[in-house]
Design an enzyme around this catalytic site. Structure first.
Site: not given
Ligand SMILES: [Zn+2]
Length: 136
Positions: A51, A54, A100, A103, A125
């Site tokens: 990510c 984060c 995610c 976060c 996607c």
């Molecule tokens: Zn994240």
């Protein structure tokens, strides 16, 4: 639908410091980058996709496939706990948004039953700008 709180939280000001305006628009405002321009659209380098907000591990190159849809596509997350799925009925379409888990930043959408020859027939996607590829 999830009502859980993210483990990783920042104030809007801190997010703006951490992310570029383009990253902020996708990750924190559920924007979508234009197709075929993201840096990982056709990447097949081995590694782990984290990510960009984060650094949580989200996807791996071993589950990435060429979908020709214009965005990086994965048939499975690195770990089913890595992401949150929630209904997204914006833009007059019924889609499933991918966030995610750590976060709650926006990553993209997941589609299924499209006939891709993958083990899951799912297509995560994901915006390139939501991720960072690092050595796994
Ligand atoms: Zn994240």
């Amino acid at each position: 639908m999830t009502d859980t709180q993210p483990d990783f939280t920042l104030t809007p000001e801190q997010w703006h410091e951490r992310l570029t305006p383009a990253e902020f628009q996708v990750l924190r405002q559920a924007g979508t980058e234009r197709p075929f321009v993201g840096e990982y659209t056709d990447t097949s380098e081995p590694g782990v996709y984290q990510c960009r907000a984060c650094s949580a591990e989200l996807f791996r190159s071993t589950e990435k496939f060429h979908s020709d849809c214009g965005w990086p596509s994965f048939f499975d997350p690195a770990n089913s706990d890595a992401v949150i799925l929630r209904p997204d009925n914006s833009l007059g379409a019924q889609r499933i948004e991918v966030l995610c888990k750590r976060c709650h930043s926006h990553l993209g959408h997941v589609f299924e039953g499209e006939g891709y020859p993958t083990p899951t027939d799912q297509r995560y996607c994901i915006n390139s700008i939501s991720m960072r590829l690092v050595e796994g």
